[in-house]
Design a protein around this motif. Structure first.
Motif, PDB file in Angstrom:
ATOM      1  N   MET A 103     171.254 -42.650   2.218  1.00  0.00           N
ATOM      2  CA  MET A 103     170.686 -44.143   0.880  1.00  0.00           C
ATOM      3  C   MET A 103     169.651 -43.581   0.906  1.00  0.00           C
ATOM      4  O   MET A 103     169.835 -43.732  -1.171  1.00  0.00           O
ATOM      5  CB  MET A 103     170.649 -44.759   2.456  1.00  0.00           C
ATOM      6  N   LYS A 104     168.740 -42.624   1.477  1.00  0.00           N
ATOM      7  CA  LYS A 104     167.289 -42.056   0.835  1.00  0.00           C
ATOM      8  C   LYS A 104     167.747 -41.484  -0.626  1.00  0.00           C
ATOM      9  O   LYS A 104     167.423 -41.170  -2.054  1.00  0.00           O
ATOM     10  CB  LYS A 104     166.478 -41.202   1.726  1.00  0.00           C
ATOM     11  N   ILE A 105     168.690 -40.608  -0.821  1.00  0.00           N
ATOM     12  CA  ILE A 105     169.568 -39.817  -1.875  1.00  0.00           C
ATOM     13  C   ILE A 105     170.012 -39.920  -2.524  1.00  0.00           C
ATOM     14  O   ILE A 105     169.905 -40.083  -4.053  1.00  0.00           O
ATOM     15  CB  ILE A 105     170.046 -38.592  -1.391  1.00  0.00           C
ATOM     16  N   ILE A 106     170.926 -41.341  -2.659  1.00  0.00           N
ATOM     17  CA  ILE A 106     172.060 -41.848  -3.518  1.00  0.00           C
ATOM     18  C   ILE A 106     170.238 -42.938  -4.250  1.00  0.00           C
ATOM     19  O   ILE A 106     170.744 -43.589  -5.103  1.00  0.00           O
ATOM     20  CB  ILE A 106     172.730 -43.403  -2.652  1.00  0.00           C
ATOM     21  N   GLY A 110     166.579 -40.602  -9.357  1.00  0.00           N
ATOM     22  CA  GLY A 110     168.113 -39.286 -10.269  1.00  0.00           C
ATOM     23  C   GLY A 110     167.310 -38.411 -10.405  1.00  0.00           C
ATOM     24  O   GLY A 110     166.728 -38.514 -11.196  1.00  0.00           O
ATOM     25  N   PRO A 111     168.089 -37.509 -10.717  1.00  0.00           N
ATOM     26  CA  PRO A 111     167.827 -35.967 -11.723  1.00  0.00           C
ATOM     27  C   PRO A 111     168.007 -36.736 -13.389  1.00  0.00           C
ATOM     28  O   PRO A 111     169.147 -36.672 -13.532  1.00  0.00           O
ATOM     29  CB  PRO A 111     168.783 -35.441 -11.287  1.00  0.00           C
ATOM     30  N   SER A 112     166.733 -35.573 -13.580  1.00  0.00           N
ATOM     31  CA  SER A 112     167.140 -36.283 -15.413  1.00  0.00           C
ATOM     32  C   SER A 112     167.548 -34.614 -16.217  1.00  0.00           C
ATOM     33  O   SER A 112     168.360 -33.981 -14.679  1.00  0.00           O
ATOM     34  CB  SER A 112     165.643 -35.927 -15.616  1.00  0.00           C
ATOM     35  N   PHE A 121     177.968 -38.251  -6.212  1.00  0.00           N
ATOM     36  CA  PHE A 121     178.757 -39.421  -7.081  1.00  0.00           C
ATOM     37  C   PHE A 121     177.946 -40.175  -7.223  1.00  0.00           C
ATOM     38  O   PHE A 121     178.555 -40.914  -8.414  1.00  0.00           O
ATOM     39  CB  PHE A 121     179.162 -39.387  -4.936  1.00  0.00           C
ATOM     40  N   LYS A 122     176.802 -39.802  -7.103  1.00  0.00           N
ATOM     41  CA  LYS A 122     176.102 -41.345  -7.393  1.00  0.00           C
ATOM     42  C   LYS A 122     175.040 -41.096  -8.763  1.00  0.00           C
ATOM     43  O   LYS A 122     175.645 -42.085 -10.092  1.00  0.00           O
ATOM     44  CB  LYS A 122     175.312 -41.412  -6.332  1.00  0.00           C
ATOM     45  N   HIS A 123     174.891 -39.452  -9.237  1.00  0.00           N
ATOM     46  CA  HIS A 123     174.110 -39.027  -9.966  1.00  0.00           C
ATOM     47  C   HIS A 123     174.899 -38.341 -11.114  1.00  0.00           C
ATOM     48  O   HIS A 123     173.900 -38.675 -12.671  1.00  0.00           O
ATOM     49  CB  HIS A 123     173.213 -38.253  -9.874  1.00  0.00           C
ATOM     50  N   MET A 124     176.074 -37.531 -10.984  1.00  0.00           N
ATOM     51  CA  MET A 124     176.490 -37.338 -12.273  1.00  0.00           C
ATOM     52  C   MET A 124     177.473 -38.501 -12.461  1.00  0.00           C
ATOM     53  O   MET A 124     178.402 -39.081 -12.436  1.00  0.00           O
ATOM     54  CB  MET A 124     177.502 -36.372 -11.774  1.00  0.00           C
ATOM     55  N   ASP A 125     177.626 -37.462 -14.094  1.00  0.00           N
ATOM     56  CA  ASP A 125     178.650 -38.902 -15.128  1.00  0.00           C
ATOM     57  C   ASP A 125     180.323 -38.510 -14.535  1.00  0.00           C
ATOM     58  O   ASP A 125     180.425 -36.998 -14.378  1.00  0.00           O
ATOM     59  CB  ASP A 125     178.207 -38.646 -16.325  1.00  0.00           C
ATOM     60  N   ALA A 126     181.283 -39.521 -14.962  1.00  0.00           N
ATOM     61  CA  ALA A 126     182.206 -38.833 -14.380  1.00  0.00           C
ATOM     62  C   ALA A 126     182.934 -37.608 -14.583  1.00  0.00           C
ATOM     63  O   ALA A 126     183.477 -36.977 -14.284  1.00  0.00           O
ATOM     64  CB  ALA A 126     183.397 -40.254 -15.338  1.00  0.00           C
ATOM     65  N   THR A 127     182.458 -37.257 -15.866  1.00  0.00           N
ATOM     66  CA  THR A 127     183.251 -36.238 -16.786  1.00  0.00           C
ATOM     67  C   THR A 127     182.589 -35.344 -16.033  1.00  0.00           C
ATOM     68  O   THR A 127     182.932 -33.983 -15.741  1.00  0.00           O
ATOM     69  CB  THR A 127     182.407 -35.765 -18.336  1.00  0.00           C
ATOM     70  N   ASN A 128     181.621 -34.770 -15.576  1.00  0.00           N
ATOM     71  CA  ASN A 128     181.001 -33.810 -15.593  1.00  0.00           C
ATOM     72  C   ASN A 128     180.956 -33.124 -13.701  1.00  0.00           C
ATOM     73  O   ASN A 128     181.157 -32.623 -13.115  1.00  0.00           O
ATOM     74  CB  ASN A 128     178.772 -33.772 -14.877  1.00  0.00           C
TER      75      ASN A 128
END
Ligand code: SF4
Length: 192
Positions: A103-106, A110-112, A121-128
């Motif tokens: 939960m803390k990570i999600i 998020g990463p820039s 799963f939360k921070h990458m876009d679907a393509t990546n």
């Protein structure tokens, strides 16, 4: 049972077999680029601590990896070594820092661009994410299922699905809430 039993030499194997995607991704970037940014250094260092690696082992590992691209004097001045000692409670306020849960990570920042921390799963876009899962040899059918779960914002369930595929289990058998829990469950399943 596993506390203190993980060594630096085992990390490349464990990254493939037993790290959750968030940590597998950071390990991959670190191994390829010999560099990770602040958010990933924090997230990964605490995870390694949670695996039972000693502070000296993590210090050596970080120094060796960074110094493939950085001279040791620059590394000494970089503050990375200080950070490791700090996270193990040996510097600053000397408070022992706890590894981050899902939960803390999600819900964390998020990463820039150029960062690799966070939850894929939360921070990458679907393509990546799809490309990443493909590079990890997740079959297309399951990747589609994972992407559907991600679309519904069921990030930890998507991660459990990844666990089931990579461990050839129909049901993960545990409610995922922590990367270190993922690792321990994996080790039990793999009989290590
Ligand atoms: Fe890591 Fe948790 Fe995301 Fe899985 S759900 S990748 S363990 S943060």
């Amino acid at each position: 049972k596993l506390e203190g039993q993980v060594s630096v030499a085992q990390l490349p194997t464990f990254a493939k077999t037993s790290f959750p995607p968030c940590m597998r991704n950071i390990h991959e970037v670190f191994t390829e680029m010999h560099h990770i940014k602040h958010g990933a250094r924090l997230q990964f260092c605490l995870f390694l601590k949670g695996l039972g690696l000693s502070m000296e082992d993590v210090r050596t590992y970080f120094r060796q990896e960074f110094c493939k691209k950085m001279d040791s004097e620059t590394y000494g001045k970089s503050g990375h070594d200080y950070m490791v000692r700090h996270l193990f409670g040996k510097e600053g306020k000397r408070s022992d820092k706890t590894p981050y849960g899902c939960m803390k990570i999600i819900t964390g920042s998020g990463p820039s661009s150029g960062d690799c921390h966070g939850c894929p799963f939360k921070h990458m876009d679907a393509t990546n994410l799809e490309k990443k899962l493909d590079s990890w040899k997740i079959p297309k059918v399951q990747t589609r299922e994972i992407l559907r779960l991600v679309e519904g914002q069921h990030y930890q369930i998507a991660c459990s699905k990844y666990y089931e595929v990579t461990h050839k289990k129909g049901d993960a058998g545990f409610g995922l809430n922590h990367p270190n829990q993922y690792f321990l469950e994996s080790q039990i399943t793999l009989g290590n």
